[in-house]
Design a protein around this motif. Structure first.
Motif, PDB file in Angstrom:
ATOM      1  N   GLN A 159       0.802  -1.217   0.000  1.00  0.00           N
ATOM      2  CA  GLN A 159       0.000   0.000   0.000  1.00  0.00           C
ATOM      3  C   GLN A 159       0.842   1.278   0.000  1.00  0.00           C
ATOM      4  O   GLN A 159       0.374   2.325  -0.439  1.00  0.00           O
ATOM      5  N   VAL A 160       2.088   1.189   0.458  1.00  0.00           N
ATOM      6  CA  VAL A 160       2.954   2.364   0.463  1.00  0.00           C
ATOM      7  C   VAL A 160       3.672   2.514  -0.876  1.00  0.00           C
ATOM      8  O   VAL A 160       3.755   3.614  -1.425  1.00  0.00           O
ATOM      9  N   GLU A 161       4.190   1.431  -1.417  1.00  0.00           N
ATOM     10  CA  GLU A 161       4.936   1.523  -2.678  1.00  0.00           C
ATOM     11  C   GLU A 161       4.106   2.097  -3.832  1.00  0.00           C
ATOM     12  O   GLU A 161       4.608   2.943  -4.585  1.00  0.00           O
ATOM     13  N   PRO A 162       2.847   1.694  -4.025  1.00  0.00           N
ATOM     14  CA  PRO A 162       2.077   2.258  -5.141  1.00  0.00           C
ATOM     15  C   PRO A 162       1.750   3.745  -4.992  1.00  0.00           C
ATOM     16  O   PRO A 162       1.292   4.373  -5.954  1.00  0.00           O
ATOM     17  N   ALA A 163       1.989   4.303  -3.813  1.00  0.00           N
ATOM     18  CA  ALA A 163       1.697   5.723  -3.602  1.00  0.00           C
ATOM     19  C   ALA A 163       2.670   6.625  -4.352  1.00  0.00           C
ATOM     20  O   ALA A 163       2.442   7.839  -4.441  1.00  0.00           O
ATOM     21  N   GLU A 164       3.738   6.036  -4.901  1.00  0.00           N
ATOM     22  CA  GLU A 164       4.715   6.787  -5.701  1.00  0.00           C
ATOM     23  C   GLU A 164       5.214   8.022  -4.953  1.00  0.00           C
ATOM     24  O   GLU A 164       5.127   9.151  -5.429  1.00  0.00           O
TER      25      GLU A 164
END
Length: 238
Positions: A163-168
């Motif tokens: 959920q954190v990584e896709p937040a770019e």
């Protein structure tokens, strides 16, 4: 350390972070079955003055409420003032997780953060307001959740990363993970690999604050805590 009754991550992570440099003693806040989340969080704040005395005559170098969520019901200065009062009452340097986080951000000169929160949205809103009131620029909020709902105790490291990584997020961002119940140590290297991010977590800040008070000076707050490799008998490592 004073922790919430069902917190599964504070003690394991703090034990790893403190290592052999300090002994840790733990007391759990009283169980409050039945009330709403708001009532339960409020009861943790109300119980804190009495909890500060549960260690009786044990010699302590520092005392921390390793529990972030209930402190977001207060204003930042209320949080600091109560810590000052409990320091005076106990004779031991006292902090809450939120005060430790605040001082750690000041130590690394982080004025702009991305707040990562596993709390229910209304508590996340309070957390964002808390940090803005403390003079911190919250540029973004990343709301994370476990498979079955909002709970810092149920979120897995894989769910955090997914959920954190896709937040770019920017490559030089300061990420503040709130919640001592989050399993954050396994994700630090992944989220800081190949970039210049700084990741601060509730447990990392608590350990830094407590150890700094124990040794009488600020200890190094590195980007990624790591285990030392120690050669044991028979050539094995620990």
């Amino acid at each position: 350390m004073i922790v919430a009754p069902a917190n599964p991550s504070a003690e394991p992570e703090l034990t790893r972070l403190l290592g052999s440099r300090a002994d840790m003693h733990v007391a759990r806040l009283p169980v409050r079955p039945g009330p709403s989340l708001a009532d339960r969080l409020d009861s943790y704040n109300a119980a804190l003055p009495a909890m500060a005395g549960v260690f009786d005559g044990l010699r302590l170098s520092a005392l921390v409420m390793a529990c972030s969520e209930p402190r977001y019901l207060l204003a930042p200065e209320e949080d600091r003032e109560q810590c000052d009062e409990l320091t005076a009452a106990t004779g031991v340097p006292f902090a809450t997780a939120t005060l430790a986080m605040r001082e750690a951000m000041e130590h690394v000169m982080a004025g702009d953060i991305v707040l990562v929160s596993p709390y229910q949205p209304w508590v996340t809103d309070l957390a964002e307001r808390f940090w803005k009131s403390a003079g911190v620029d919250v540029s973004r909020v990343v709301q994370v959740r476990a498979r079955d709902g909002y709970s810092s105790y149920a979120v897995t490291p894989a769910e955090l990363i997914s959920q954190v990584e896709p937040a770019e997020l920017p490559g030089d961002a300061v990420l503040l993970f709130t919640g001592t119940g989050l399993p954050t140590l396994p994700v630090l290297r992944r989220l800081t690999s190949g970039n210049d991010r700084t990741v601060l977590t509730s447990n990392l800040c608590v350990a830094w604050w407590a150890l700094s008070r124990a040794v009488g000076r600020h200890v190094t707050l590195s980007r990624v805590p790591h285990r030392r490799r120690v050669t044991a008998q028979g050539g094995r490592t620990a």
